[in-house]
Design a protein around this motif. Structure first.
Motif, PDB file in Angstrom:
ATOM      1  N   ARG A 138       0.123  -9.639  -1.517  1.00  0.00           N
ATOM      2  CA  ARG A 138       0.319  -9.947  -2.924  1.00  0.00           C
ATOM      3  C   ARG A 138      -0.593  -9.025  -3.741  1.00  0.00           C
ATOM      4  O   ARG A 138      -1.743  -8.808  -3.377  1.00  0.00           O
ATOM      5  N   ARG A 139      -0.066  -8.487  -4.799  1.00  0.00           N
ATOM      6  CA  ARG A 139      -0.877  -7.633  -5.657  1.00  0.00           C
ATOM      7  C   ARG A 139      -1.991  -8.453  -6.296  1.00  0.00           C
ATOM      8  O   ARG A 139      -1.852  -9.675  -6.497  1.00  0.00           O
ATOM      9  N   ILE A 140      -3.099  -7.802  -6.636  1.00  0.00           N
ATOM     10  CA  ILE A 140      -4.186  -8.481  -7.332  1.00  0.00           C
ATOM     11  C   ILE A 140      -4.269  -8.039  -8.791  1.00  0.00           C
ATOM     12  O   ILE A 140      -4.970  -8.662  -9.587  1.00  0.00           O
ATOM     13  N   SER A 141      -3.564  -6.981  -9.165  1.00  0.00           N
ATOM     14  CA  SER A 141      -3.524  -6.524 -10.555  1.00  0.00           C
ATOM     15  C   SER A 141      -2.501  -7.347 -11.333  1.00  0.00           C
ATOM     16  O   SER A 141      -1.650  -8.024 -10.748  1.00  0.00           O
ATOM     17  N   PRO A 142      -2.576  -7.320 -12.656  1.00  0.00           N
ATOM     18  CA  PRO A 142      -1.672  -8.148 -13.474  1.00  0.00           C
ATOM     19  C   PRO A 142      -0.207  -7.746 -13.298  1.00  0.00           C
ATOM     20  O   PRO A 142       0.131  -6.559 -13.272  1.00  0.00           O
ATOM     21  N   ILE A 143       0.647  -8.747 -13.177  1.00  0.00           N
ATOM     22  CA  ILE A 143       2.086  -8.499 -13.144  1.00  0.00           C
ATOM     23  C   ILE A 143       2.530  -7.992 -14.509  1.00  0.00           C
ATOM     24  O   ILE A 143       2.054  -8.450 -15.546  1.00  0.00           O
ATOM     25  N   GLY A 144       3.431  -7.041 -14.498  1.00  0.00           N
ATOM     26  CA  GLY A 144       3.905  -6.459 -15.749  1.00  0.00           C
ATOM     27  C   GLY A 144       3.290  -5.111 -16.045  1.00  0.00           C
ATOM     28  O   GLY A 144       3.666  -4.451 -17.017  1.00  0.00           O
ATOM     29  N   LYS A 145       2.341  -4.718 -15.193  1.00  0.00           N
ATOM     30  CA  LYS A 145       1.719  -3.405 -15.307  1.00  0.00           C
ATOM     31  C   LYS A 145       1.836  -2.682 -13.972  1.00  0.00           C
ATOM     32  O   LYS A 145       2.012  -3.317 -12.930  1.00  0.00           O
ATOM     33  N   PRO A 146       1.738  -1.337 -13.956  1.00  0.00           N
ATOM     34  CA  PRO A 146       1.815  -0.614 -12.684  1.00  0.00           C
ATOM     35  C   PRO A 146       0.696  -1.035 -11.729  1.00  0.00           C
ATOM     36  O   PRO A 146      -0.399  -1.423 -12.159  1.00  0.00           O
ATOM     37  N   ALA A 147       0.973  -0.984 -10.434  1.00  0.00           N
ATOM     38  CA  ALA A 147      -0.022  -1.322  -9.420  1.00  0.00           C
ATOM     39  C   ALA A 147      -1.194  -0.345  -9.482  1.00  0.00           C
ATOM     40  O   ALA A 147      -1.077   0.777  -9.990  1.00  0.00           O
ATOM     41  N   ILE A 148      -2.343  -0.782  -8.981  1.00  0.00           N
ATOM     42  CA  ILE A 148      -3.542   0.047  -8.960  1.00  0.00           C
ATOM     43  C   ILE A 148      -4.049   0.172  -7.520  1.00  0.00           C
ATOM     44  O   ILE A 148      -3.588  -0.552  -6.621  1.00  0.00           O
ATOM     45  N   LEU A 149      -4.998   1.061  -7.296  1.00  0.00           N
ATOM     46  CA  LEU A 149      -5.488   1.330  -5.952  1.00  0.00           C
ATOM     47  C   LEU A 149      -6.042   0.076  -5.286  1.00  0.00           C
ATOM     48  O   LEU A 149      -5.852  -0.135  -4.082  1.00  0.00           O
ATOM     49  N   GLU A 150      -6.719  -0.772  -6.067  1.00  0.00           N
ATOM     50  CA  GLU A 150      -7.324  -1.977  -5.491  1.00  0.00           C
ATOM     51  C   GLU A 150      -6.278  -2.916  -4.895  1.00  0.00           C
ATOM     52  O   GLU A 150      -6.595  -3.721  -4.014  1.00  0.00           O
ATOM     53  N   ASP A 151      -5.044  -2.826  -5.339  1.00  0.00           N
ATOM     54  CA  ASP A 151      -3.983  -3.645  -4.750  1.00  0.00           C
ATOM     55  C   ASP A 151      -3.770  -3.307  -3.282  1.00  0.00           C
ATOM     56  O   ASP A 151      -3.397  -4.171  -2.487  1.00  0.00           O
ATOM     57  N   PHE A 152      -4.021  -2.059  -2.946  1.00  0.00           N
ATOM     58  CA  PHE A 152      -3.792  -1.595  -1.578  1.00  0.00           C
ATOM     59  C   PHE A 152      -5.015  -1.793  -0.681  1.00  0.00           C
ATOM     60  O   PHE A 152      -4.881  -1.956   0.530  1.00  0.00           O
ATOM     61  N   LEU A 153      -6.196  -1.752  -1.288  1.00  0.00           N
ATOM     62  CA  LEU A 153      -7.439  -1.798  -0.497  1.00  0.00           C
ATOM     63  C   LEU A 153      -7.919  -3.238  -0.321  1.00  0.00           C
ATOM     64  O   LEU A 153      -9.020  -3.605  -0.710  1.00  0.00           O
ATOM     65  N   GLN A 154      -7.082  -4.047   0.306  1.00  0.00           N
ATOM     66  CA  GLN A 154      -7.426  -5.439   0.602  1.00  0.00           C
ATOM     67  C   GLN A 154      -7.665  -5.596   2.101  1.00  0.00           C
ATOM     68  O   GLN A 154      -7.121  -4.840   2.915  1.00  0.00           O
ATOM     69  N   THR A 155      -8.464  -6.582   2.456  1.00  0.00           N
ATOM     70  CA  THR A 155      -8.688  -6.826   3.880  1.00  0.00           C
ATOM     71  C   THR A 155      -7.418  -7.390   4.507  1.00  0.00           C
ATOM     72  O   THR A 155      -6.556  -7.962   3.834  1.00  0.00           O
TER      73      THR A 155
END
Length: 334
Positions: A138-155
């Motif tokens: 699940r993304r951690i950035s706000p829905i409605g905006k483009p994804a960010i790098l932190e969305d990918f760098l999850q454990t």
């Protein structure tokens, strides 16, 4: 055959076990299985079609020479997922940067998808098993905006789904959403995946060890000690173990999940950080192994607890049957 459960029926029946995705998960799995069906068809005629055989002449971000099949599979899975609008971003072994979808539908997507489109692509030219492995977050950035790098760098603990497709004597789709592991076998005559391996559990013990012994000279002393341990004669522990190494992580781990065993790709003098990629190879396979009752570590800590710092980060990897992994750790830390 009339009693078998299809993948679609299984997902509908078990929606309560999917903590986040409902229809979204169905859409993502539909995209994956559609691409897998196309891959199955293409792989089965690869020896007759030059377009999928051989090298492209370019290297991927890891400095590895790309095969034609790598490029084909990468585009296939990306396009299949993009069309569903559930995924707002993708990271792939074959892409240096993350792929961020910025169209109006995709920015509302709730999920991040990481994938190795083809694991063991060099094996296709000698008709040996290959596979696709993926992780869903699940993304951690706000829905409605483009994804960010932190969305990918999850454990890896944050994965809401993970799985692999193995293309061998049959094509199988194996996945988990955090409630056990189930395997589905493809029937190409009617284009359907059927539940063939429900509630997969890796045996707590085994007698198979999987490692590239061609790198033995570069291993640490403790890693050499464990390989030697596997070869010693000891009836009480059913040794010597059987050595099996295919050269495709998915194929080796798939066999060990079914039969019991341990798979190892350690760091070495040649690969001080390890060779396998954490986010889209090790994390999904570690989640599957743990969900099946096994253990997966980097030799120091569980793979799923590693805090990633880079999309293409590498790590040592050890995974398999619980008791074999415990003995491996004793020797690695002796």
């Amino acid at each position: 055959m009339h009693n078998l459960i299809t993948l679609g029926e299984f997902i509908i029946k078990n929606q309560r076990d999917f903590p986040y995705a409902k229809g979204q998960l169905t859409n993502m799995f539909s995209a994956i299985t559609l691409a897998a069906k196309v891959m199955n068809s293409q792989i089965n005629k690869a020896g007759l079609v030059d377009e999928l055989m051989g090298k492209v002449g370019t290297e991927n971000v890891q400095g590895e020479e790309q095969k034609k099949l790598d490029v084909y599979a990468n585009k296939l899975f990306i396009n299949a997922l993009k069309a569903r609008n559930e995924v707002c971003g993708i990271a792939s072994e074959e892409e240096e940067e993350t792929i961020i979808f910025d169209n109006e539908s995709a920015i509302n997507g709730k999920y991040i998808f990481l994938i190795d489109p083809i694991d063991g692509s060099s094996n296709i030219e000698v008709n040996v098993s290959i596979g696709t492995v993926f992780a869903i977050y699940r993304r951690i950035s706000p829905i409605g905006k483009p994804a960010i790098l932190e969305d990918f760098l999850q454990t890896g603990r944050n994965q809401v789904g993970a799985g692999y497709v193995i293309f061998g004597s049959s094509t199988m789709f194996v996945f988990t959403t955090g409630n056990g592991v189930n395997g589905f076998t493809y029937d190409p005559s009617i284009g359907v995946f059927y539940l063939s391996h429900p509630n997969l559990k890796i045996p707590q013990d085994g007698n198979i060890y999987s490692i590239n012994e061609g790198n033995y000279a570069y291993f640490s002393d403790n890693m050499k000690a464990y390989v030697n341990y596997c070869k010693e004669i000891d009836e009480a522990s059913n040794r010597p173990y059987t050595g099996r190494y295919i050269g495709s992580m998915i194929a080796d781990l798939h066999r060990n999940i079914l039969k019991g065993g341990v798979y190892m790709y350690p760091n070495s003098q040649k690969s001080p950080q390890g060779k396998l990629r954490l986010l889209y190879e090790c994390n999904p396979m570690a989640l599957l192994i743990e969900q099946a009752g096994g253990m997966a570590t980097n030799g120091q800590q569980p793979i799923l607890d590693i805090e990633p710092t880079d999309i293409h980060e590498r790590t040592p990897f050890y995974g398999g049957s619980m008791h074999m992994m415990e003995q491996l750790h004793k020797i690695l830390h002796a």
